[in-house]
Design a protein around this motif. Sequence first.
Motif, PDB file in Angstrom:
ATOM      1  N   LEU A  66       0.800  -1.222   0.000  1.00  0.00           N
ATOM      2  CA  LEU A  66       0.000   0.000   0.000  1.00  0.00           C
ATOM      3  C   LEU A  66       0.835   1.274   0.000  1.00  0.00           C
ATOM      4  N   LYS A  67       2.151   1.146   0.021  1.00  0.00           N
ATOM      5  CA  LYS A  67       3.008   2.335   0.040  1.00  0.00           C
ATOM      6  C   LYS A  67       2.789   3.165  -1.225  1.00  0.00           C
ATOM      7  N   GLY A  68       2.467   4.445  -1.008  1.00  0.00           N
ATOM      8  CA  GLY A  68       2.254   5.352  -2.129  1.00  0.00           C
ATOM      9  C   GLY A  68       0.897   5.221  -2.780  1.00  0.00           C
ATOM     10  N   ARG A  69       0.004   4.431  -2.206  1.00  0.00           N
ATOM     11  CA  ARG A  69      -1.318   4.232  -2.783  1.00  0.00           C
ATOM     12  C   ARG A  69      -2.394   4.806  -1.866  1.00  0.00           C
ATOM     13  N   ALA A  70      -3.418   5.381  -2.467  1.00  0.00           N
ATOM     14  CA  ALA A  70      -4.513   5.965  -1.689  1.00  0.00           C
ATOM     15  C   ALA A  70      -5.695   5.021  -1.561  1.00  0.00           C
ATOM     16  N   THR A  71      -5.705   3.935  -2.322  1.00  0.00           N
ATOM     17  CA  THR A  71      -6.817   2.987  -2.294  1.00  0.00           C
ATOM     18  C   THR A  71      -6.272   1.564  -2.154  1.00  0.00           C
ATOM     19  N   ASP A  72      -7.139   0.676  -1.714  1.00  0.00           N
ATOM     20  CA  ASP A  72      -6.780  -0.736  -1.598  1.00  0.00           C
ATOM     21  C   ASP A  72      -7.922  -1.591  -2.137  1.00  0.00           C
ATOM     22  N   PRO A  73      -7.877  -1.982  -3.411  1.00  0.00           N
ATOM     23  CA  PRO A  73      -8.931  -2.831  -3.970  1.00  0.00           C
ATOM     24  C   PRO A  73      -8.889  -4.255  -3.449  1.00  0.00           C
ATOM     25  N   GLY A  74      -7.793  -4.622  -2.778  1.00  0.00           N
ATOM     26  CA  GLY A  74      -7.732  -5.923  -2.125  1.00  0.00           C
ATOM     27  C   GLY A  74      -6.903  -6.955  -2.861  1.00  0.00           C
ATOM     28  N   VAL A  75      -6.587  -8.023  -2.139  1.00  0.00           N
ATOM     29  CA  VAL A  75      -5.808  -9.150  -2.670  1.00  0.00           C
ATOM     30  C   VAL A  75      -6.767 -10.292  -2.964  1.00  0.00           C
ATOM     31  N   THR A  76      -6.789 -10.749  -4.193  1.00  0.00           N
ATOM     32  CA  THR A  76      -7.733 -11.797  -4.583  1.00  0.00           C
ATOM     33  C   THR A  76      -7.207 -13.190  -4.254  1.00  0.00           C
ATOM     34  N   THR A 138     -12.450  -2.150   7.062  1.00  0.00           N
ATOM     35  CA  THR A 138     -12.759  -0.773   6.698  1.00  0.00           C
ATOM     36  C   THR A 138     -11.580  -0.184   5.940  1.00  0.00           C
ATOM     37  N   SER A 139     -11.834   0.327   4.743  1.00  0.00           N
ATOM     38  CA  SER A 139     -10.760   0.893   3.922  1.00  0.00           C
ATOM     39  C   SER A 139     -11.381   1.687   2.777  1.00  0.00           C
ATOM     40  N   VAL A 140     -10.527   2.329   2.000  1.00  0.00           N
ATOM     41  CA  VAL A 140     -10.955   2.987   0.766  1.00  0.00           C
ATOM     42  C   VAL A 140     -10.584   2.054  -0.386  1.00  0.00           C
ATOM     43  N   ARG A 141     -11.573   1.374  -0.932  1.00  0.00           N
ATOM     44  CA  ARG A 141     -11.322   0.431  -2.025  1.00  0.00           C
ATOM     45  C   ARG A 141     -11.298   1.151  -3.381  1.00  0.00           C
ATOM     46  N   LYS A 142     -12.150   2.182  -3.498  1.00  0.00           N
ATOM     47  CA  LYS A 142     -12.183   3.017  -4.696  1.00  0.00           C
ATOM     48  C   LYS A 142     -12.283   4.468  -4.230  1.00  0.00           C
ATOM     49  N   LYS A 143     -11.514   5.350  -4.859  1.00  0.00           N
ATOM     50  CA  LYS A 143     -11.502   6.748  -4.439  1.00  0.00           C
ATOM     51  C   LYS A 143     -12.897   7.368  -4.503  1.00  0.00           C
ATOM     52  N   ALA A 144     -13.643   7.061  -5.554  1.00  0.00           N
ATOM     53  CA  ALA A 144     -14.968   7.651  -5.717  1.00  0.00           C
ATOM     54  C   ALA A 144     -15.955   7.143  -4.678  1.00  0.00           C
ATOM     55  N   GLU A 145     -15.679   5.985  -4.125  1.00  0.00           N
ATOM     56  CA  GLU A 145     -16.571   5.370  -3.147  1.00  0.00           C
ATOM     57  C   GLU A 145     -16.296   5.874  -1.728  1.00  0.00           C
ATOM     58  N   GLY A 146     -15.059   6.250  -1.472  1.00  0.00           N
ATOM     59  CA  GLY A 146     -14.678   6.678  -0.134  1.00  0.00           C
ATOM     60  C   GLY A 146     -14.494   5.491   0.800  1.00  0.00           C
ATOM     61  N   GLU A 147     -14.386   5.795   2.078  1.00  0.00           N
ATOM     62  CA  GLU A 147     -14.158   4.735   3.058  1.00  0.00           C
ATOM     63  C   GLU A 147     -15.425   3.903   3.247  1.00  0.00           C
ATOM     64  N   VAL A 148     -15.258   2.583   3.196  1.00  0.00           N
ATOM     65  CA  VAL A 148     -16.379   1.664   3.363  1.00  0.00           C
ATOM     66  C   VAL A 148     -15.958   0.522   4.283  1.00  0.00           C
TER      67      VAL A 148
END
Length: 218
Positions: A66-76, A138-148
């Motif tokens: 996650l270094k340098g990233r603002a979102t985390d779509p997750g590890v599949t 709880t995290s930001v998976r998509k920037k447009a979605e915000g924290e969920v």
Amino acid sequence: MCNLYSLTKGQAAILAFTRAMKDKTGNLPPMPGIFPDQSAPIVRTVDGERELTMARWGMPSPAFALKGRATDPGVTNIRNTKSPHWRRWLGPAHRCLVPFTSFSEYDTDEDGKKVPVWFAGSEDRPLMAFAGLWTEWTSVRKKAEGEVTVEAFGFLTTEANRTVGAIHPKAMPVILTEPDEFDLWLVGDWKEASALQRPLPDNLLRVVARGERSDAEG
């Protein structure tokens, strides 16, 4: 890395196959193409009963990713179960079955284009299950979605068998097919359950389609 799979059997078949007693999925349509960060059915044990519910594909990423990233779509896909990041979720409370009818790995055609190759138990696409993990996160998976806050899942991988290795030699999903394997994965001690992180025998998978972004057969 498996980042595309299909589930085309109905709820009654999934419930019977996994012996789940509760169904929290509502009206579940066929899902011929399931992609990362989409919601899909999982089976987990809650208060001693198996339930079929929906979760979002992609477990929390390790901190280094996650270094340098603002979102985390997750590890599949999860391989290194000795990692401290994954060890917290290896107990029965966080294990699940991920039902599927086929899954895809990418091959390269004569023109250098990546094309999906679909694997299943047979041309009839019988139900199988990935050995999965789940958690609430709880995290930001998509920037447009915000924290969920979501219930997220991923599934284990292992070395590829000969069938999958012909297309994708690095890895394949951990696949379970028998009731005793489901029991061991969902409620067994990790020392025994970890033995399920192994390739499915070569003769239990075959290529059933090629070149399509979804697998609507079965």
